[in-house]
Every structure is written in structure tokens, then in C-alpha cells.
Scaffold this motif. Sequence first.
Motif, PDB file in Angstrom:
ATOM      1  N   ILE A 103       0.839  -1.198   0.000  1.00  0.00           N
ATOM      2  CA  ILE A 103       0.000   0.000   0.000  1.00  0.00           C
ATOM      3  C   ILE A 103       0.873   1.246   0.000  1.00  0.00           C
ATOM      4  O   ILE A 103       0.654   2.185  -0.784  1.00  0.00           O
ATOM      5  CB  ILE A 103      -0.971  -0.021   1.195  1.00  0.00           C
ATOM      6  CG1 ILE A 103      -2.015  -1.132   0.987  1.00  0.00           C
ATOM      7  CG2 ILE A 103      -1.628   1.338   1.399  1.00  0.00           C
ATOM      8  CD1 ILE A 103      -2.813  -1.477   2.246  1.00  0.00           C
ATOM      9  N   LYS A 104       1.888   1.229   0.832  1.00  0.00           N
ATOM     10  CA  LYS A 104       2.774   2.393   0.936  1.00  0.00           C
ATOM     11  C   LYS A 104       3.656   2.544  -0.306  1.00  0.00           C
ATOM     12  O   LYS A 104       3.713   3.624  -0.912  1.00  0.00           O
ATOM     13  CB  LYS A 104       3.648   2.261   2.187  1.00  0.00           C
ATOM     14  CG  LYS A 104       4.550   3.436   2.427  1.00  0.00           C
ATOM     15  CD  LYS A 104       5.331   3.271   3.711  1.00  0.00           C
ATOM     16  CE  LYS A 104       6.254   4.462   3.914  1.00  0.00           C
ATOM     17  NZ  LYS A 104       7.017   4.347   5.161  1.00  0.00           N
ATOM     18  N   LYS A 105       4.327   1.470  -0.702  1.00  0.00           N
ATOM     19  CA  LYS A 105       5.281   1.548  -1.816  1.00  0.00           C
ATOM     20  C   LYS A 105       4.594   1.883  -3.135  1.00  0.00           C
ATOM     21  O   LYS A 105       5.104   2.664  -3.929  1.00  0.00           O
ATOM     22  CB  LYS A 105       6.038   0.224  -1.961  1.00  0.00           C
ATOM     23  CG  LYS A 105       7.039   0.242  -3.100  1.00  0.00           C
ATOM     24  CD  LYS A 105       7.820  -1.051  -3.206  1.00  0.00           C
ATOM     25  CE  LYS A 105       8.818  -0.946  -4.365  1.00  0.00           C
ATOM     26  NZ  LYS A 105       9.582  -2.160  -4.536  1.00  0.00           N
ATOM     27  N   PHE A 106       3.425   1.293  -3.365  1.00  0.00           N
ATOM     28  CA  PHE A 106       2.734   1.483  -4.633  1.00  0.00           C
ATOM     29  C   PHE A 106       1.719   2.623  -4.580  1.00  0.00           C
ATOM     30  O   PHE A 106       1.039   2.896  -5.552  1.00  0.00           O
ATOM     31  CB  PHE A 106       2.014   0.199  -5.060  1.00  0.00           C
ATOM     32  CG  PHE A 106       2.888  -1.018  -5.140  1.00  0.00           C
ATOM     33  CD1 PHE A 106       4.212  -0.954  -5.548  1.00  0.00           C
ATOM     34  CD2 PHE A 106       2.374  -2.264  -4.806  1.00  0.00           C
ATOM     35  CE1 PHE A 106       5.003  -2.094  -5.631  1.00  0.00           C
ATOM     36  CE2 PHE A 106       3.151  -3.414  -4.891  1.00  0.00           C
ATOM     37  CZ  PHE A 106       4.465  -3.325  -5.295  1.00  0.00           C
ATOM     38  N   ASN A 107       1.637   3.281  -3.395  1.00  0.00           N
ATOM     39  CA  ASN A 107       0.703   4.397  -3.201  1.00  0.00           C
ATOM     40  C   ASN A 107      -0.736   3.971  -3.544  1.00  0.00           C
ATOM     41  O   ASN A 107      -1.428   4.620  -4.326  1.00  0.00           O
ATOM     42  CB  ASN A 107       1.134   5.612  -4.029  1.00  0.00           C
ATOM     43  CG  ASN A 107       0.470   6.884  -3.553  1.00  0.00           C
ATOM     44  OD1 ASN A 107       0.131   7.014  -2.382  1.00  0.00           O
ATOM     45  ND2 ASN A 107       0.265   7.822  -4.461  1.00  0.00           N
ATOM     46  N   LEU A 108      -1.147   2.851  -2.953  1.00  0.00           N
ATOM     47  CA  LEU A 108      -2.464   2.283  -3.235  1.00  0.00           C
ATOM     48  C   LEU A 108      -3.542   2.848  -2.325  1.00  0.00           C
ATOM     49  O   LEU A 108      -3.274   3.174  -1.169  1.00  0.00           O
ATOM     50  CB  LEU A 108      -2.436   0.763  -3.044  1.00  0.00           C
ATOM     51  CG  LEU A 108      -1.448  -0.037  -3.869  1.00  0.00           C
ATOM     52  CD1 LEU A 108      -1.531  -1.514  -3.476  1.00  0.00           C
ATOM     53  CD2 LEU A 108      -1.698   0.148  -5.350  1.00  0.00           C
ATOM     54  N   VAL A 109      -4.742   2.896  -2.833  1.00  0.00           N
ATOM     55  CA  VAL A 109      -5.938   3.091  -2.024  1.00  0.00           C
ATOM     56  C   VAL A 109      -6.517   1.681  -1.888  1.00  0.00           C
ATOM     57  O   VAL A 109      -6.990   1.119  -2.887  1.00  0.00           O
ATOM     58  CB  VAL A 109      -6.942   4.050  -2.708  1.00  0.00           C
ATOM     59  CG1 VAL A 109      -8.205   4.169  -1.883  1.00  0.00           C
ATOM     60  CG2 VAL A 109      -6.290   5.400  -2.959  1.00  0.00           C
ATOM     61  N   PRO A 110      -6.433   1.074  -0.693  1.00  0.00           N
ATOM     62  CA  PRO A 110      -6.792  -0.341  -0.565  1.00  0.00           C
ATOM     63  C   PRO A 110      -8.160  -0.710  -1.150  1.00  0.00           C
ATOM     64  O   PRO A 110      -8.266  -1.691  -1.887  1.00  0.00           O
ATOM     65  CB  PRO A 110      -6.748  -0.586   0.941  1.00  0.00           C
ATOM     66  CG  PRO A 110      -5.770   0.420   1.442  1.00  0.00           C
ATOM     67  CD  PRO A 110      -5.965   1.630   0.575  1.00  0.00           C
ATOM     68  N   GLU A 111      -9.180   0.079  -0.855  1.00  0.00           N
ATOM     69  CA  GLU A 111     -10.528  -0.260  -1.333  1.00  0.00           C
ATOM     70  C   GLU A 111     -10.696  -0.050  -2.840  1.00  0.00           C
ATOM     71  O   GLU A 111     -11.696  -0.459  -3.418  1.00  0.00           O
ATOM     72  CB  GLU A 111     -11.606   0.483  -0.544  1.00  0.00           C
ATOM     73  CG  GLU A 111     -11.469   1.978  -0.534  1.00  0.00           C
ATOM     74  CD  GLU A 111     -10.520   2.522   0.533  1.00  0.00           C
ATOM     75  OE1 GLU A 111     -10.356   3.749   0.592  1.00  0.00           O
ATOM     76  OE2 GLU A 111      -9.917   1.743   1.299  1.00  0.00           O
TER      77      GLU A 111
END
Length: 151
Positions: A103-111
Motif C-alpha cells: 500500500i505504501k510503496k505502490f501508493n495504493l488506495v486499498p478499497e
Amino acid sequence: DLVYDTSRAADPIIDKHPEYKEAIQAFYGRFLEMIEGVYQENIDLALRLKKEGYQIYLLSNFPGDQFEKYRLQNSFLDEFDDKIISGDVGLAKPDIKIYELSIKKFNLVPEESLFIDDKIENILGAKQAGIKTIHLQDPKKLTSLIKHYII
């Protein structure tokens, strides 16, 4: 899976069971032979989604040096936007820490993210991090399953 260099990874087991040295060494020595192959249809799907503007990432429980050998034989892996390999980071699925790192490395929004895996324990780990999932029990069904998530 948690180490980069597997050249000495079997040594502690060999020390306990020297009579099986050859068989134990074969695990990492012949590691890539244990991989049955790839599902070209799913690779094509991932690369098509990338061309359509979706970011695609790889999250793999693979020793680092073995992944590098595998990557050299499978150029499609270089098409992913980024990757996290267990042997490079010292974490493995289903530990929630590897999903948090993703989530942090890929700058993801989990949902707004989708994780696909064949192992239920890895699916549960991703769900714990708030990521949507597909439990892919039959690789031939990915195209139909992913349609529920792709607009």
C-alpha cells in the motif's frame, strides 16, 4: 522465501540431516524446475489492463535470487509497474506487513485495489489490509472473475 541468497539457505537442514544432503540441496538448486509454467491468457490480460491505464504490480513469495533467475527467463515480469519480492524485503504473504508495505510503496488506495492469489491465506491477509480480492482457484477463470471489478 524470506531471504535473498538461497545458496546457503539449506545448510541448517543439511546439518540436521546430512544423509539427505543431495535431496535438500536440490530444493533451491532445482527451484525453478518446480514451477509448472505460466498462464499466458492471464499474462495477456494483465498487460492489456496495463495498456488500458491500470497499474499492475507483483507481490510474490519468492526468494530474491531465485526470482531474479526466473525473471531472466520470463521477460513479461519486467512489464509490471513495480514489484515486491519476499526475499528482497524479508516479509511474506500472508503477513499483513507485506500488504501494508505494498500500500505504501505502490501508493495504493486499498478499497480501490484488487489482489489476486490462489491461496486463501494470502487472500485473507489482503482482506485484513482492506484490499479487494479474487481467490483464483482456477487460473482459466480469471478473465470472467475480473470483469466484476473492471469498469
